[in-house]
Design a protein around this motif. Structure first.
Motif, PDB file in Angstrom:
ATOM      1  N   PHE A  29      11.905  -0.509  -2.753  1.00  0.00           N
ATOM      2  CA  PHE A  29      13.070  -0.816  -1.907  1.00  0.00           C
ATOM      3  C   PHE A  29      13.422  -2.283  -1.997  1.00  0.00           C
ATOM      4  O   PHE A  29      14.594  -2.646  -2.051  1.00  0.00           O
ATOM      5  N   SER A  30      12.427  -3.158  -2.015  1.00  0.00           N
ATOM      6  CA  SER A  30      12.692  -4.589  -1.983  1.00  0.00           C
ATOM      7  C   SER A  30      13.392  -5.096  -3.234  1.00  0.00           C
ATOM      8  O   SER A  30      13.904  -6.223  -3.246  1.00  0.00           O
ATOM      9  N   SER A  31      13.451  -4.300  -4.274  1.00  0.00           N
ATOM     10  CA  SER A  31      14.115  -4.727  -5.499  1.00  0.00           C
ATOM     11  C   SER A  31      15.570  -4.272  -5.584  1.00  0.00           C
ATOM     12  O   SER A  31      16.270  -4.612  -6.540  1.00  0.00           O
ATOM     13  N   TYR A  32      16.042  -3.532  -4.587  1.00  0.00           N
ATOM     14  CA  TYR A  32      17.401  -2.999  -4.602  1.00  0.00           C
ATOM     15  C   TYR A  32      18.329  -3.832  -3.738  1.00  0.00           C
ATOM     16  O   TYR A  32      17.964  -4.251  -2.634  1.00  0.00           O
ATOM     17  N   ALA A  33      19.529  -4.023  -4.215  1.00  0.00           N
ATOM     18  CA  ALA A  33      20.595  -4.492  -3.338  1.00  0.00           C
ATOM     19  C   ALA A  33      21.033  -3.297  -2.487  1.00  0.00           C
ATOM     20  O   ALA A  33      21.011  -2.151  -2.953  1.00  0.00           O
ATOM     21  N   MET A  34      21.414  -3.579  -1.251  1.00  0.00           N
ATOM     22  CA  MET A  34      21.785  -2.512  -0.323  1.00  0.00           C
ATOM     23  C   MET A  34      23.149  -2.804   0.278  1.00  0.00           C
ATOM     24  O   MET A  34      23.566  -3.966   0.382  1.00  0.00           O
ATOM     25  N   GLY A  35      23.806  -1.743   0.695  1.00  0.00           N
ATOM     26  CA  GLY A  35      25.115  -1.953   1.297  1.00  0.00           C
ATOM     27  C   GLY A  35      25.515  -0.811   2.202  1.00  0.00           C
ATOM     28  O   GLY A  35      24.883   0.249   2.221  1.00  0.00           O
ATOM     29  N   TRP A  36      26.558  -1.073   2.969  1.00  0.00           N
ATOM     30  CA  TRP A  36      27.170  -0.072   3.831  1.00  0.00           C
ATOM     31  C   TRP A  36      28.632   0.080   3.423  1.00  0.00           C
ATOM     32  O   TRP A  36      29.349  -0.918   3.294  1.00  0.00           O
ATOM     33  N   PHE A  37      29.026   1.319   3.261  1.00  0.00           N
ATOM     34  CA  PHE A  37      30.404   1.668   2.966  1.00  0.00           C
ATOM     35  C   PHE A  37      30.916   2.547   4.097  1.00  0.00           C
ATOM     36  O   PHE A  37      30.136   3.104   4.871  1.00  0.00           O
ATOM     37  N   ARG A  38      32.217   2.679   4.157  1.00  0.00           N
ATOM     38  CA  ARG A  38      32.792   3.629   5.109  1.00  0.00           C
ATOM     39  C   ARG A  38      34.012   4.286   4.491  1.00  0.00           C
ATOM     40  O   ARG A  38      34.672   3.720   3.618  1.00  0.00           O
ATOM     41  N   GLN A  39      34.269   5.487   4.975  1.00  0.00           N
ATOM     42  CA  GLN A  39      35.449   6.220   4.520  1.00  0.00           C
ATOM     43  C   GLN A  39      36.093   6.891   5.717  1.00  0.00           C
ATOM     44  O   GLN A  39      35.498   7.782   6.337  1.00  0.00           O
ATOM     45  N   ALA A  40      37.282   6.447   6.031  1.00  0.00           N
ATOM     46  CA  ALA A  40      38.054   7.062   7.097  1.00  0.00           C
ATOM     47  C   ALA A  40      38.864   8.221   6.526  1.00  0.00           C
ATOM     48  O   ALA A  40      39.109   8.283   5.316  1.00  0.00           O
ATOM     49  N   ALA A  41      39.269   9.119   7.391  1.00  0.00           N
ATOM     50  CA  ALA A  41      40.026  10.292   6.956  1.00  0.00           C
ATOM     51  C   ALA A  41      41.283   9.863   6.208  1.00  0.00           C
ATOM     52  O   ALA A  41      42.060   9.032   6.693  1.00  0.00           O
ATOM     53  N   GLY A  42      41.453  10.397   5.015  1.00  0.00           N
ATOM     54  CA  GLY A  42      42.634  10.113   4.227  1.00  0.00           C
ATOM     55  C   GLY A  42      42.641   8.764   3.533  1.00  0.00           C
ATOM     56  O   GLY A  42      43.652   8.379   2.940  1.00  0.00           O
ATOM     57  N   LYS A  43      41.523   8.052   3.595  1.00  0.00           N
ATOM     58  CA  LYS A  43      41.465   6.729   2.977  1.00  0.00           C
ATOM     59  C   LYS A  43      40.341   6.672   1.947  1.00  0.00           C
ATOM     60  O   LYS A  43      39.445   7.512   1.930  1.00  0.00           O
ATOM     61  N   GLU A  44      40.413   5.664   1.108  1.00  0.00           N
ATOM     62  CA  GLU A  44      39.369   5.475   0.112  1.00  0.00           C
ATOM     63  C   GLU A  44      38.111   4.874   0.741  1.00  0.00           C
ATOM     64  O   GLU A  44      38.185   4.187   1.760  1.00  0.00           O
ATOM     65  N   ARG A  45      36.989   5.114   0.106  1.00  0.00           N
ATOM     66  CA  ARG A  45      35.741   4.524   0.565  1.00  0.00           C
ATOM     67  C   ARG A  45      35.776   3.022   0.297  1.00  0.00           C
ATOM     68  O   ARG A  45      36.197   2.588  -0.770  1.00  0.00           O
ATOM     69  N   GLU A  46      35.345   2.235   1.271  1.00  0.00           N
ATOM     70  CA  GLU A  46      35.337   0.794   1.120  1.00  0.00           C
ATOM     71  C   GLU A  46      33.970   0.233   1.483  1.00  0.00           C
ATOM     72  O   GLU A  46      33.284   0.741   2.371  1.00  0.00           O
ATOM     73  N   CYS A  47      33.591  -0.844   0.810  1.00  0.00           N
ATOM     74  CA  CYS A  47      32.361  -1.534   1.129  1.00  0.00           C
ATOM     75  C   CYS A  47      32.613  -2.462   2.307  1.00  0.00           C
ATOM     76  O   CYS A  47      33.533  -3.282   2.269  1.00  0.00           O
ATOM     77  N   VAL A  48      31.844  -2.329   3.362  1.00  0.00           N
ATOM     78  CA  VAL A  48      32.023  -3.193   4.527  1.00  0.00           C
ATOM     79  C   VAL A  48      30.991  -4.306   4.582  1.00  0.00           C
ATOM     80  O   VAL A  48      31.257  -5.373   5.143  1.00  0.00           O
ATOM     81  N   ALA A  49      29.808  -4.076   3.998  1.00  0.00           N
ATOM     82  CA  ALA A  49      28.782  -5.109   4.027  1.00  0.00           C
ATOM     83  C   ALA A  49      27.751  -4.827   2.950  1.00  0.00           C
ATOM     84  O   ALA A  49      27.482  -3.672   2.621  1.00  0.00           O
ATOM     85  N   ALA A  50      27.171  -5.899   2.408  1.00  0.00           N
ATOM     86  CA  ALA A  50      26.130  -5.741   1.387  1.00  0.00           C
ATOM     87  C   ALA A  50      25.140  -6.884   1.502  1.00  0.00           C
ATOM     88  O   ALA A  50      25.474  -7.974   2.001  1.00  0.00           O
ATOM     89  N   ILE A  51      23.931  -6.622   1.029  1.00  0.00           N
ATOM     90  CA  ILE A  51      22.874  -7.619   1.092  1.00  0.00           C
ATOM     91  C   ILE A  51      22.026  -7.492  -0.171  1.00  0.00           C
ATOM     92  O   ILE A  51      21.634  -6.397  -0.558  1.00  0.00           O
ATOM     93  N   ILE A  52      21.759  -8.620  -0.827  1.00  0.00           N
ATOM     94  CA  ILE A  52      20.988  -8.546  -2.056  1.00  0.00           C
ATOM     95  C   ILE A  52      19.505  -8.328  -1.734  1.00  0.00           C
ATOM     96  O   ILE A  52      19.107  -8.340  -0.565  1.00  0.00           O
TER      97      ILE A  52
END
Length: 121
Positions: A29-52
């Protein structure tokens, strides 16, 4: 291979807070970059936050800057998203993602199933 599982979603009133957690399987796990995405109804998935991988670099979408905080605990194989001052437009399915590229700020190799966040006005 990494398996991800989000938790902490739910319904909250505008102005409230939620903390999402994403537990990862595997010993690297410690070697992976991680992130949070979100997808609202009818919209594209977007990255909201990431951490190396070492937490030394963070990324936030303009829409959440100053309200959301991403963090990780490599000892617990977990990444968090603290969401404050929530707005109705934050309503979406939130996904955790991992990337084998250690410094990726748009991780997308592995995905969790998602957790629903609903913010009422």
């Amino acid at each position: 291979q990494v398996q991800l599982a989000e938790s902490g979603g739910g319904m909250v009133q505008a102005g409230g807070s939620l903390r999402l957690s994403c537990a990862a399987s595997g010993r690297t796990f410690s070697s992976y970059a991680m992130g949070w995405f979100r997808q609202a109804a009818g919209k594209e998935r977007e990255c909201v936050a990431a951490i190396i991988c070492n937490g030394g670099r963070l990324y936030y979408a303009d829409s959440v800057e100053g309200r959301f905080t991403i963090s990780r605990d490599n000892a617990k194989n977990t990444v968090y998203l603290q969401m404050n001052s929530l707005k109705p437009e934050d309503t979406a399915v939130y996904y955790c993602a991992a990337d084998r590229k250690r410094d990726s700020i748009s991780p997308n190799d592995y995905w969790g199933p998602g957790t629903q966040v609903t913010v009422s006005s």
